[in-house]
Design a protein around this motif. Structure first.
Motif, mmCIF file in Angstrom:
data_model
loop_
_atom_site.group_PDB
_atom_site.id
_atom_site.type_symbol
_atom_site.label_atom_id
_atom_site.label_comp_id
_atom_site.label_asym_id
_atom_site.label_seq_id
_atom_site.Cartn_x
_atom_site.Cartn_y
_atom_site.Cartn_z
ATOM 1 N N GLY A 106 18.772 -4.294 7.368
ATOM 2 C CA GLY A 106 19.430 -4.881 6.213
ATOM 3 C C GLY A 106 18.499 -5.142 5.053
ATOM 4 N N ARG A 107 19.042 -4.953 3.853
ATOM 5 C CA ARG A 107 18.317 -5.231 2.622
ATOM 6 C C ARG A 107 18.494 -6.702 2.263
ATOM 7 N N HIS A 108 17.424 -7.352 1.852
ATOM 8 C CA HIS A 108 17.503 -8.765 1.496
ATOM 9 C C HIS A 108 18.174 -8.928 0.126
ATOM 10 N N ALA A 109 19.155 -9.816 0.071
ATOM 11 C CA ALA A 109 19.921 -10.054 -1.156
ATOM 12 C C ALA A 109 20.249 -11.544 -1.253
ATOM 13 N N ALA A 110 20.763 -11.949 -2.416
ATOM 14 C CA ALA A 110 21.132 -13.345 -2.627
ATOM 15 C C ALA A 110 22.324 -13.420 -3.570
ATOM 16 N N VAL A 111 23.159 -14.442 -3.378
ATOM 17 C CA VAL A 111 24.272 -14.704 -4.288
ATOM 18 C C VAL A 111 24.205 -16.159 -4.717
ATOM 19 N N LEU A 112 24.786 -16.446 -5.881
ATOM 20 C CA LEU A 112 24.772 -17.802 -6.423
ATOM 21 C C LEU A 112 26.154 -18.426 -6.311
ATOM 22 N N LEU A 113 26.255 -19.501 -5.524
ATOM 23 C CA LEU A 113 27.480 -20.302 -5.467
ATOM 24 C C LEU A 113 27.288 -21.441 -6.449
#
Length: 213
Positions: free
Chosen positions: A24-31
């Protein structure tokens, strides 16, 4: 927000969302939660472009892959939100991160970053090739039982969904929202037996996105 974050961080990761070892590729989302006018607290959502490569046409949290210069998920989530919506990162106080969640469809290991929008600014589709719309969706609308349902994917999987502001929020985004709203004590009783089939055009659009990526 501190209480919500503490509860959200402690929630167990469902087996189907646990990242596989070495994949898996490391990613981030903003809540990003804020509060504006008389609508009470709200959360920032985008609708991805139907012409995009990743998750075309789907409502989502701002976010994307973690780049080497980011130094981690927090900086990545803020950078992506700025690029996609014109958000000013200085107006956001990051209050915590949730455990990594695995999105098999895109092979991403996603870290949700929780933030409080203490100084809101105007937002818009700042990257038109990637984002079609930006919405501040009131939490009151998300937890309204009339706006809640479960969707059955052609694969047979059934998951949480929301119909708000002309958006059909489903999949990973709806699952995270459902968990966070429950952890924060916002959830209201709703009819979990209300199950509908995912509209046929949605998986077709997603398949097209995979084909051109």
């Amino acid at each position: 927000m501190e209480q919500l974050t503490a509860r959200a961080v402690q929630r167990p990761v469902p087996p189907e969302l646990r990242p596989p070892v070495g994949k898996g590729r490391h990613a981030a989302v903003l809540l990003l939660f804020g509060e504006e006018n008389a609508h009470g607290p709200d959360v920032l959502l985008i609708q991805r472009s139907s012409r995009g490569r990743m998750h075309p046409g789907q409502p989502a949290f701002p976010g994307g892959g973690i780049e080497p210069g980011d130094g981690g998920p927090i900086a990545a989530a803020l950078r992506e939100a700025e690029e996609e919506t014109g958000l000013e990162p200085a107006g956001v106080r990051v209050v915590g991160t949730m455990p990594e969640l695995y999105v098999a469809h895109s092979d991403n290991r996603v870290t949700p970053v929780l933030g409080w929008w203490h100084t809101p600014c105007a937002v818009h589709p700042a990257a038109p090739d990637e984002v079609e719309a930006v919405e501040r969706v009131p939490v009151a609308e998300l937890v309204d039982p009339a706006n809640r349902l479960r969707l059955r994917h052609p694969s047979g999987y059934v998951g949480s969904a929301f119909r708000v502001r002309g958006l059909l929020v489903w999949g990973f985004t709806a699952g995270v929202l459902d968990g966070v709203l429950t952890a924060g004590g916002f959830e209201r009783p709703w009819d979990r037996d209300r199950v509908e089939d995912l509209p046929a055009d949605v998986p077709r659009l997603a398949a097209r996105g995979r084909a051109v990526s």
